[in-house]
Design a protein around this motif. Structure first.
Motif, PDB file in Angstrom:
ATOM      1  N   VAL A  66      -2.366 -17.242 -21.522  1.00 22.57           N
ATOM      2  CA  VAL A  66      -2.654 -16.143 -20.601  1.00 22.57           C
ATOM      3  C   VAL A  66      -3.233 -16.664 -19.285  1.00 22.57           C
ATOM      4  O   VAL A  66      -3.787 -15.906 -18.514  1.00 22.57           O
ATOM      5  CB  VAL A  66      -3.608 -15.098 -21.226  1.00 22.57           C
ATOM      6  CG1 VAL A  66      -2.901 -14.326 -22.314  1.00 22.57           C
ATOM      7  CG2 VAL A  66      -4.878 -15.742 -21.747  1.00 22.57           C
ATOM      8  N   GLY A  67      -3.122 -17.967 -19.066  1.00 21.59           N
ATOM      9  CA  GLY A  67      -3.461 -18.506 -17.753  1.00 21.59           C
ATOM     10  C   GLY A  67      -4.852 -19.100 -17.609  1.00 21.59           C
ATOM     11  O   GLY A  67      -5.274 -19.412 -16.506  1.00 21.59           O
ATOM     12  N   VAL A  68      -5.590 -19.268 -18.715  1.00 22.70           N
ATOM     13  CA  VAL A  68      -6.889 -19.932 -18.624  1.00 22.70           C
ATOM     14  C   VAL A  68      -6.644 -21.450 -18.613  1.00 22.70           C
ATOM     15  O   VAL A  68      -6.034 -21.978 -19.527  1.00 22.70           O
ATOM     16  CB  VAL A  68      -7.795 -19.569 -19.821  1.00 22.70           C
ATOM     17  CG1 VAL A  68      -9.094 -20.351 -19.767  1.00 22.70           C
ATOM     18  CG2 VAL A  68      -8.083 -18.085 -19.835  1.00 22.70           C
ATOM     19  N   PRO A  69      -7.066 -22.153 -17.551  1.00 23.60           N
ATOM     20  CA  PRO A  69      -6.798 -23.592 -17.472  1.00 23.60           C
ATOM     21  C   PRO A  69      -7.754 -24.397 -18.366  1.00 23.60           C
ATOM     22  O   PRO A  69      -8.719 -24.978 -17.890  1.00 23.60           O
ATOM     23  CB  PRO A  69      -7.005 -23.904 -15.994  1.00 23.60           C
ATOM     24  CG  PRO A  69      -7.943 -22.868 -15.505  1.00 23.60           C
ATOM     25  CD  PRO A  69      -7.811 -21.661 -16.383  1.00 23.60           C
ATOM     26  N   ALA A  70      -7.444 -24.435 -19.676  1.00 24.46           N
ATOM     27  CA  ALA A  70      -8.371 -25.055 -20.645  1.00 24.46           C
ATOM     28  C   ALA A  70      -8.606 -26.526 -20.338  1.00 24.46           C
ATOM     29  O   ALA A  70      -9.742 -26.983 -20.256  1.00 24.46           O
ATOM     30  CB  ALA A  70      -7.825 -24.884 -22.051  1.00 24.46           C
ATOM     31  N   HIS A  71      -7.507 -27.272 -20.153  1.00 25.11           N
ATOM     32  CA  HIS A  71      -7.664 -28.706 -19.920  1.00 25.11           C
ATOM     33  C   HIS A  71      -8.436 -28.975 -18.632  1.00 25.11           C
ATOM     34  O   HIS A  71      -9.329 -29.814 -18.592  1.00 25.11           O
ATOM     35  CB  HIS A  71      -6.310 -29.396 -19.867  1.00 25.11           C
ATOM     36  CG  HIS A  71      -6.411 -30.826 -19.449  1.00 25.11           C
ATOM     37  ND1 HIS A  71      -6.846 -31.801 -20.314  1.00 25.11           N
ATOM     38  CD2 HIS A  71      -6.230 -31.433 -18.251  1.00 25.11           C
ATOM     39  CE1 HIS A  71      -6.883 -32.954 -19.665  1.00 25.11           C
ATOM     40  NE2 HIS A  71      -6.515 -32.757 -18.421  1.00 25.11           N
ATOM     41  N   GLU A  72      -8.099 -28.234 -17.578  1.00 24.48           N
ATOM     42  CA  GLU A  72      -8.756 -28.459 -16.289  1.00 24.48           C
ATOM     43  C   GLU A  72     -10.246 -28.169 -16.379  1.00 24.48           C
ATOM     44  O   GLU A  72     -11.065 -28.934 -15.870  1.00 24.48           O
ATOM     45  CB  GLU A  72      -8.116 -27.597 -15.195  1.00 24.48           C
ATOM     46  CG  GLU A  72      -6.779 -28.126 -14.659  1.00 24.48           C
ATOM     47  CD  GLU A  72      -5.633 -27.998 -15.649  1.00 24.48           C
ATOM     48  OE1 GLU A  72      -5.766 -27.178 -16.598  1.00 24.48           O
ATOM     49  OE2 GLU A  72      -4.624 -28.700 -15.503  1.00 24.48           O
ATOM     50  N   LEU A  73     -10.609 -27.072 -17.066  1.00 22.07           N
ATOM     51  CA  LEU A  73     -12.031 -26.743 -17.202  1.00 22.07           C
ATOM     52  C   LEU A  73     -12.763 -27.840 -17.966  1.00 22.07           C
ATOM     53  O   LEU A  73     -13.863 -28.256 -17.595  1.00 22.07           O
ATOM     54  CB  LEU A  73     -12.202 -25.399 -17.919  1.00 22.07           C
ATOM     55  CG  LEU A  73     -11.968 -24.163 -17.056  1.00 22.07           C
ATOM     56  CD1 LEU A  73     -12.126 -22.903 -17.894  1.00 22.07           C
ATOM     57  CD2 LEU A  73     -12.949 -24.128 -15.884  1.00 22.07           C
ATOM     58  N   ALA A  74     -12.121 -28.335 -19.036  1.00 16.83           N
ATOM     59  CA  ALA A  74     -12.758 -29.403 -19.818  1.00 16.83           C
ATOM     60  C   ALA A  74     -12.907 -30.663 -18.980  1.00 16.83           C
ATOM     61  O   ALA A  74     -13.920 -31.364 -19.054  1.00 16.83           O
ATOM     62  CB  ALA A  74     -11.940 -29.680 -21.070  1.00 16.83           C
ATOM     63  N   MET A  75     -11.877 -30.959 -18.147  1.00 18.09           N
ATOM     64  CA  MET A  75     -11.948 -32.161 -17.311  1.00 18.09           C
ATOM     65  C   MET A  75     -13.052 -32.015 -16.255  1.00 18.09           C
ATOM     66  O   MET A  75     -13.804 -32.960 -16.003  1.00 18.09           O
ATOM     67  CB  MET A  75     -10.574 -32.401 -16.650  1.00 18.09           C
ATOM     68  CG  MET A  75     -10.496 -33.659 -15.804  1.00 18.09           C
ATOM     69  SD  MET A  75     -11.009 -35.166 -16.670  1.00 18.09           S
ATOM     70  CE  MET A  75      -9.495 -35.697 -17.409  1.00 18.09           C
ATOM     71  N   ILE A  76     -13.184 -30.807 -15.679  1.00 21.21           N
ATOM     72  CA  ILE A  76     -14.260 -30.566 -14.707  1.00 21.21           C
ATOM     73  C   ILE A  76     -15.613 -30.808 -15.380  1.00 21.21           C
ATOM     74  O   ILE A  76     -16.507 -31.442 -14.822  1.00 21.21           O
ATOM     75  CB  ILE A  76     -14.181 -29.121 -14.160  1.00 21.21           C
ATOM     76  CG1 ILE A  76     -12.951 -28.969 -13.268  1.00 21.21           C
ATOM     77  CG2 ILE A  76     -15.436 -28.761 -13.367  1.00 21.21           C
ATOM     78  CD1 ILE A  76     -12.668 -27.544 -12.842  1.00 21.21           C
ATOM     79  N   MET A  77     -15.737 -30.326 -16.628  1.00 24.33           N
ATOM     80  CA  MET A  77     -16.998 -30.486 -17.354  1.00 24.33           C
ATOM     81  C   MET A  77     -17.264 -31.961 -17.649  1.00 24.33           C
ATOM     82  O   MET A  77     -18.392 -32.434 -17.525  1.00 24.33           O
ATOM     83  CB  MET A  77     -16.910 -29.708 -18.657  1.00 24.33           C
ATOM     84  CG  MET A  77     -18.240 -29.246 -19.144  1.00 24.33           C
ATOM     85  SD  MET A  77     -17.994 -27.914 -20.320  1.00 24.33           S
ATOM     86  CE  MET A  77     -19.498 -28.056 -21.240  1.00 24.33           C
ATOM     87  N   THR A  78     -16.204 -32.701 -18.012  1.00 20.83           N
ATOM     88  CA  THR A  78     -16.368 -34.130 -18.285  1.00 20.83           C
ATOM     89  C   THR A  78     -16.822 -34.864 -17.030  1.00 20.83           C
ATOM     90  O   THR A  78     -17.750 -35.678 -17.074  1.00 20.83           O
ATOM     91  CB  THR A  78     -15.033 -34.728 -18.778  1.00 20.83           C
ATOM     92  OG1 THR A  78     -14.523 -33.896 -19.809  1.00 20.83           O
ATOM     93  CG2 THR A  78     -15.219 -36.126 -19.290  1.00 20.83           C
TER      94      THR A  78
END
Lengths: 260, 155
Positions: A148-160
């Motif tokens: 549904v368009g939530v950028p899961a990988h990108e958010l995790a990478m930002i957090m990392t």
């Protein structure tokens, strides 16, 4: 960094440490929901005993938990005082316009319990789970939402990236603070010191942004291209221990939510 | 030309800055009102849309380390996400500066009141004053500086 007073990972080899971060997130969330619904003394005692046994199982000294909960005290005091003096009910003590009711004391204890327990659960999670594990758990849990368009990988990478750079910026801002203090800036409290913080934030921000662009260049030159098909060094695996902990906690939460 | 990787690294850096400032100025207070100087970064979406996820993650991590627990981690970060998004939408108007103040003051107090029955208007006032001071004294000078400095590429 300033000791262990800021809810950080403390490596140990306990039952709780070895739980999968996803099951820990589940435990913490379901217990939080149960605690917010608690309305009887029996349930209070049951959840306190359960949380305390988890604290003991975590293998981290109780002293560490107490020492790192200073932030809680201010809000706890305000909340409890407000309940005790302003919640109406049968008055049991009066002095001028100040009065204390039975309901006020009951609400005060209940709210103090909720605040302290929810704080304790968050501590338990951050003490026993390495930040990168949490990030990975979050990415895995958000994965279904990618449709549904939530950028899961990108958010995790930002957090990392954030977790990697926090210690660096922490040190850098201490250095800049010292440099500006030696030029006569004052950061010792009051409105003026707040204004003086500009002298720290501007150089900190400029340097940080240069770092971000360097990091992007480094990632691009190593052919980083997002989450698609990316593998991990250590994948998360659920074991029997996770299913056991989740089952016990779920049963407890259901008992609390239905019978009290 | 800005790549998507560059946007991502910037978001990560903004999140890290937010948390680092929370750690350094953990106890910055003025009388009974607690300040979070890192909140000055909530104005960054005016210039960089990538600051929206950055602030969201920053608040999430900062509250994970030192907020009042899980309620704060979930709702606090979602409110900041909404505030940052609105700041970006309204970037050409003065409303951009108001959204982090108003949303935090009214909504953070709301969930604190809903879950812990803290005095609502006391919290609105306390958060409102501290957010306004941080935004006016720190956020606005920071944005003005970045706007003037040509070497930082904007959107």
């Amino acid at each position: 960094m300033n000791g262990i007073t800021f809810g950080q990972y403390i490596p140990r080899s306990s039952f709780i440490h070895h739980l999968d971060p996803r099951s820990k997130l589940y435990l913490v969330v379901i217990l939080m929901v149960a605690i917010l619904m608690v309305d009887s003394w029996a349930a209070v005692i049951l959840t306190v005993v359960y949380a305390c046994s988890m604290v003991l199982l975590s293998g981290i000294p109780v002293r560490v938990y107490l020492e790192s909960s200073k932030a809680l005290w201010v809000i706890l005091t305000i909340t409890v005082a407000f309940q005790i003096f302003f919640v109406p009910g049968q008055i049991i003590w009066r002095w001028g316009i100040i009065s204390i009711s039975d309901m006020g004391i009951r609400m005060g204890i209940l709210m103090a319990y909720r605040l302290a327990m929810i704080y304790l659960l968050a501590q338990l999670l951050t003490f026993t789970t390495a930040p990168l594990q949490l990030t990975e758990a979050l990415e895995r849990l958000l994965k279904p939402l990618e449709r549904v368009g939530v950028p899961a990988h990108e958010l995790a990478m930002i957090m990392t990236i954030a977790l990697r750079f926090i210690p660096i910026f922490f040190e850098e801002s201490s250095k800049i603070t010292k440099a500006q203090t030696s030029r006569g800036a004052n950061f010792q409290g009051g409105i003026n010191s707040l204004r003086n913080l500009v002298a720290i934030m501007v150089p900190l921000f400029t340097r940080a942004f240069n770092r971000a662009d360097e990091l992007a260049l480094a990632m691009e030159s190593r052919c980083y291209q997002g989450g698609e098909g990316r593998t991990r060094m250590n994948s998360l695996i659920m074991t029997e221990r996770d299913y056991l902990a989740m089952a016990v906690t779920t049963v407890l939460a259901i008992i609390i939510m239905t019978s009290f | 030309m800005q790549s998507s990787i560059q946007k991502m690294t910037r978001a990560g850096i903004i999140a890290a800055l937010y948390v680092a400032l929370c750690l350094v100025f953990n106890a910055t207070s003025f009388g009974v009102i607690q300040f979070r100087p890192a909140e000055a970064f909530t104005l960054l979406p005016i210039l960089f849309p990538e600051a929206i996820p950055g602030i969201f993650i920053g608040v999430l991590i900062a509250n994970l380390f030192g907020g009042v627990g899980l309620v704060d981690i979930i709702f606090g970060s979602l409110i900041s996400l909404l505030a940052a998004y609105l700041t970006w939408i309204w970037r050409h108007s003065f409303l951009a500066y108001l959204s982090p103040i108003v949303l935090n003051a009214f909504l953070v107090s709301l969930y604190l009141h809903a879950f812990f029955n803290t005095p609502y208007w006391y919290m609105v006032l306390s958060i409102g004053i501290s957010q306004s001071l941080v935004i006016v004294l720190l956020g606005v000078p920071l944005i003005t500086y970045i706007r003037k400095k040509a070497s930082i590429p904007k959107e």
